[in-house]
Scaffold this motif. Structure first.
Motif, mmCIF file in Angstrom:
data_model
loop_
_atom_site.group_PDB
_atom_site.id
_atom_site.type_symbol
_atom_site.label_atom_id
_atom_site.label_comp_id
_atom_site.label_asym_id
_atom_site.label_seq_id
_atom_site.Cartn_x
_atom_site.Cartn_y
_atom_site.Cartn_z
ATOM 1 N N SER A 80 -91.982 48.099 -28.377
ATOM 2 C CA SER A 80 -92.073 46.927 -27.205
ATOM 3 C C SER A 80 -93.355 45.800 -27.693
ATOM 4 O O SER A 80 -94.616 46.149 -27.669
ATOM 5 N N MET A 83 -96.117 45.742 -25.019
ATOM 6 C CA MET A 83 -96.950 46.695 -24.989
ATOM 7 C C MET A 83 -98.017 46.690 -25.920
ATOM 8 O O MET A 83 -99.122 46.955 -25.886
ATOM 9 N N THR A 100 -90.088 50.973 -35.049
ATOM 10 C CA THR A 100 -89.362 51.667 -34.033
ATOM 11 C C THR A 100 -89.581 53.254 -34.928
ATOM 12 O O THR A 100 -89.411 52.938 -35.968
ATOM 13 N N PHE A 117 -96.216 60.898 -27.779
ATOM 14 C CA PHE A 117 -96.402 61.235 -26.329
ATOM 15 C C PHE A 117 -95.449 60.463 -25.290
ATOM 16 O O PHE A 117 -95.565 59.247 -25.107
ATOM 17 N N TRP A 118 -94.529 61.389 -24.905
ATOM 18 C CA TRP A 118 -93.635 60.947 -23.911
ATOM 19 C C TRP A 118 -92.949 59.560 -24.390
ATOM 20 O O TRP A 118 -92.512 58.472 -23.583
ATOM 21 N N HIS A 122 -87.077 58.352 -24.566
ATOM 22 C CA HIS A 122 -86.021 57.565 -24.280
ATOM 23 C C HIS A 122 -85.084 57.439 -25.459
ATOM 24 O O HIS A 122 -84.197 56.534 -25.678
HETATM 25 C C1 LIG Z 1 -93.213 56.598 -21.281
HETATM 26 S S1 LIG Z 1 -94.070 55.490 -22.568
HETATM 27 C C2 LIG Z 1 -95.436 56.382 -23.291
HETATM 28 C C3 LIG Z 1 -96.305 55.536 -23.756
HETATM 29 C C4 LIG Z 1 -97.719 56.394 -24.203
HETATM 30 N N1 LIG Z 1 -97.522 57.203 -25.190
HETATM 31 C C5 LIG Z 1 -98.118 57.448 -23.048
HETATM 32 O O1 LIG Z 1 -98.194 58.608 -23.274
HETATM 33 O O2 LIG Z 1 -98.418 56.903 -21.881
HETATM 34 C C6 LIG Z 1 -92.650 55.259 -23.807
HETATM 35 C C7 LIG Z 1 -93.125 54.499 -24.904
HETATM 36 O O3 LIG Z 1 -92.337 54.684 -26.019
HETATM 37 C C8 LIG Z 1 -92.088 53.409 -26.608
HETATM 38 N N2 LIG Z 1 -90.824 53.529 -27.377
HETATM 39 C C9 LIG Z 1 -89.621 53.834 -26.734
HETATM 40 N N3 LIG Z 1 -88.719 53.846 -27.733
HETATM 41 C C10 LIG Z 1 -89.383 53.726 -29.147
HETATM 42 C C11 LIG Z 1 -88.868 53.709 -30.539
HETATM 43 N N4 LIG Z 1 -87.719 53.864 -30.731
HETATM 44 N N5 LIG Z 1 -89.899 53.461 -31.367
HETATM 45 C C12 LIG Z 1 -91.210 53.180 -30.879
HETATM 46 N N6 LIG Z 1 -91.601 53.326 -29.603
HETATM 47 C C13 LIG Z 1 -90.733 53.459 -28.558
HETATM 48 C C14 LIG Z 1 -91.867 52.337 -25.510
HETATM 49 O O4 LIG Z 1 -91.864 51.098 -25.744
HETATM 50 C C15 LIG Z 1 -93.057 52.804 -24.564
HETATM 51 O O5 LIG Z 1 -94.316 52.091 -24.727
#
Ligand SMILES: C[S@@+](CC[C@H](N)C(=O)[O-])C[C@H]1O[C@@H](n2cnc3c(N)ncnc32)[C@H](O)[C@@H]1O
Length: 213
Positions: A80, A83, A100, A117-118, A122
């Motif tokens: 994002s 973000m 990504t 982390f988390w 997704h």
């Molecule tokens: C639940 S948040 C976690 C953020 C942080 N790691 C934390 O622990 O608070 C998920 C994050 O993963 C990112 N994200 C989701 N799919 C992704 C991808 N394919 N590549 C990189 N980032 C991704 C989202 O944009 C978001 O900022």
């Protein structure tokens, strides 16, 4: 099959970047097991010789900063742009890139460690083997890898972000053994699995792995 999850996820976090950032502000302060996991990860990175470490799906960047405070040469990557903009504003001395995890803009074996982390929450099941293959490609042999995720089964769909704006975001819950099996399939050795808050509705887990030498 048309894959909309990447664009939906990017749009959701772009829409809700400030809401998510507020939601997780100070989160590590009352998460001793996460802090301990990050401390152990940092120690493992140093013991393996140190070097660049990616925080993949870094969101607002507080984990990246926490690792840097622990002496790790960490930088963040997130899907994002909003973000990443928040992370850059909050931690101006730290490198944050838009990217990504499905196609990392990193050379083979260039990382001394990787944290996610988390963010794999997704990633749909069909895309996870490819993501773990990317993690394996970019980490050098023996580099610590730390994956955190929601524990459970199935997928939850959110149609509203933390600020009330419409989003379309899927979050997957998984069993630690299934994440560990996929990591093994991608060429990792599993060193530890930690299940946190096992009696709550949505426990958390972290898995420590390393690419086989
Ligand atoms: C639940 S948040 C976690 C953020 C942080 N790691 C934390 O622990 O608070 C998920 C994050 O993963 C990112 N994200 C989701 N799919 C992704 C991808 N394919 N590549 C990189 N980032 C991704 C989202 O944009 C978001 O900022």
């Amino acid at each position: 099959m048309a894959d909309t999850w990447l664009s939906d996820t990017r749009a959701a976090y772009d829409t809700d970047a400030s809401g998510y950032t507020e939601r997780v502000r100070g989160l590590l302060d009352d998460k001793p097991y996460l802090r301990a996991s990050l401390a152990l990860f940092a120690e493992s990175v140093q013991a393996a010789g140190g070097g660049p470490v990616a925080d993949v799906g870094c969101g607002p960047g507080y984990v990246t900063e926490h690792l840097r405070d622990a002496g790790v040469d960490a930088f963040g990557i997130d899907l994002s742009p909003e973000m990443v903009a928040i992370a850059r504003r909050t931690y101006p001395r730290v490198r944050f890139d838009v990217g990504t995890m499905t196609d990392l803009d990193l050379a083979d074996g260039s990382l001394a460690g990787l944290v996610a982390f988390w963010s794999i929450i997704h990633v749909p099941d069909h895309a996870l083997p490819g993501v773990f293959a990317e993690f394996h490609r970019v980490t050098r042999p023996g580099a610590p890898v730390l994956i955190g995720f929601h524990v459970g089964e199935g997928v939850r769909h959110s149609s509203e972000g933390y600020t009330g704006r419409p989003v379309s975001l899927d979050s997957h819950r998984r069993r630690p053994y299934s994440v560990a099996d996929l990591l093994r399939d991608a060429g990792f050795t599993i060193e530890a699995e930690l299940l946190m808050r096992p009696d709550e509705d949505v426990p958390g887990a972290v898995v420590f792995a390393r690419p086989e030498r």
